[in-house]
Design a protein around this motif. Structure first.
Motif, PDB file in Angstrom:
ATOM      1  N   ALA A   2      91.139   5.051  52.702  1.00  0.00           N
ATOM      2  CA  ALA A   2      90.643   6.235  53.548  1.00  0.00           C
ATOM      3  C   ALA A   2      91.924   7.188  54.054  1.00  0.00           C
ATOM      4  N   ALA A   3      93.060   6.457  54.503  1.00  0.00           N
ATOM      5  CA  ALA A   3      93.854   7.317  54.896  1.00  0.00           C
ATOM      6  C   ALA A   3      94.973   8.011  53.863  1.00  0.00           C
ATOM      7  N   ASN A   5      95.309  11.178  51.290  1.00  0.00           N
ATOM      8  CA  ASN A   5      94.587  12.343  51.311  1.00  0.00           C
ATOM      9  C   ASN A   5      95.082  12.945  49.898  1.00  0.00           C
ATOM     10  N   GLY A   6      94.505  14.244  49.968  1.00  0.00           N
ATOM     11  CA  GLY A   6      94.971  15.035  48.728  1.00  0.00           C
ATOM     12  C   GLY A   6      96.189  15.292  48.527  1.00  0.00           C
ATOM     13  N   HIS A   8      98.762  13.309  49.219  1.00  0.00           N
ATOM     14  CA  HIS A   8      99.121  11.984  48.820  1.00  0.00           C
ATOM     15  C   HIS A   8      98.956  11.865  47.265  1.00  0.00           C
ATOM     16  N   LEU A  37      88.886  15.993  45.236  1.00  0.00           N
ATOM     17  CA  LEU A  37      89.761  14.948  45.918  1.00  0.00           C
ATOM     18  C   LEU A  37      91.126  15.448  46.709  1.00  0.00           C
ATOM     19  N   GLU A  38      91.853  16.221  45.698  1.00  0.00           N
ATOM     20  CA  GLU A  38      93.036  16.761  46.401  1.00  0.00           C
ATOM     21  C   GLU A  38      92.886  18.085  47.240  1.00  0.00           C
ATOM     22  N   GLN A  39      91.614  18.510  47.304  1.00  0.00           N
ATOM     23  CA  GLN A  39      91.178  19.362  48.248  1.00  0.00           C
ATOM     24  C   GLN A  39      90.673  18.896  49.453  1.00  0.00           C
ATOM     25  N   ASN A  40      90.541  17.528  49.582  1.00  0.00           N
ATOM     26  CA  ASN A  40      89.966  16.940  50.728  1.00  0.00           C
ATOM     27  C   ASN A  40      88.591  17.316  51.171  1.00  0.00           C
ATOM     28  N   GLN A  42      84.943  16.659  51.698  1.00  0.00           N
ATOM     29  CA  GLN A  42      84.536  15.165  52.419  1.00  0.00           C
ATOM     30  C   GLN A  42      83.330  14.714  51.571  1.00  0.00           C
ATOM     31  N   ARG A  49      87.841   8.146  45.313  1.00  0.00           N
ATOM     32  CA  ARG A  49      89.284   8.115  45.915  1.00  0.00           C
ATOM     33  C   ARG A  49      89.546   6.658  45.473  1.00  0.00           C
ATOM     34  N   LYS A  65     100.605   2.002  53.570  1.00  0.00           N
ATOM     35  CA  LYS A  65     100.374   2.372  55.087  1.00  0.00           C
ATOM     36  C   LYS A  65     101.515   1.972  56.239  1.00  0.00           C
TER      37      LYS A  65
END
Length: 88
Positions: A2-3, A5-6, A8, A37-40, A42, A49, A65
């Motif tokens: 979950a950490a 993000n787009g 990454h 996904l890359e635009q985050n 929700q 993901r 992480k």
């Protein structure tokens, strides 16, 4: 997971030299899902993901992480042998 993000995901694609279309093809996800996904966005599910992350890891990138919760990217130096990667 979950950490991740787009940013990454984009960074991991860049390390591999993959386009969004490449990731969509490898992962079996739609191009529009990769974009979201890359635009985050929700509304994109955790499963999508996870599939994207696993596909990028299969290509030779690792998501690490760190103790402070940040995520670092590492590219495997020798993808065929599964050797330790370079930390960025």
């Amino acid at each position: 997971m979950a950490a991740v993000n787009g940013a990454h995901l984009r960074g991991a694609r860049a390390l591999l030299g993959w386009s969004m279309s490449d990731l969509a093809e490898v992962s079996g996800l739609s191009l529009s899902t990769i974009r979201r996904l890359e635009q985050n966005v929700q509304a994109v599910g955790l499963r999508s993901r996870r599939v994207a992350v696993e596909s990028l890891e299969g290509g030779g990138v690792r998501f690490l992480k760190l103790e402070d919760g940040a995520v670092a990217l590492a590219e495997l130096a020798d993808r065929s042998a599964g050797a330790a990667g370079t930390r960025f």
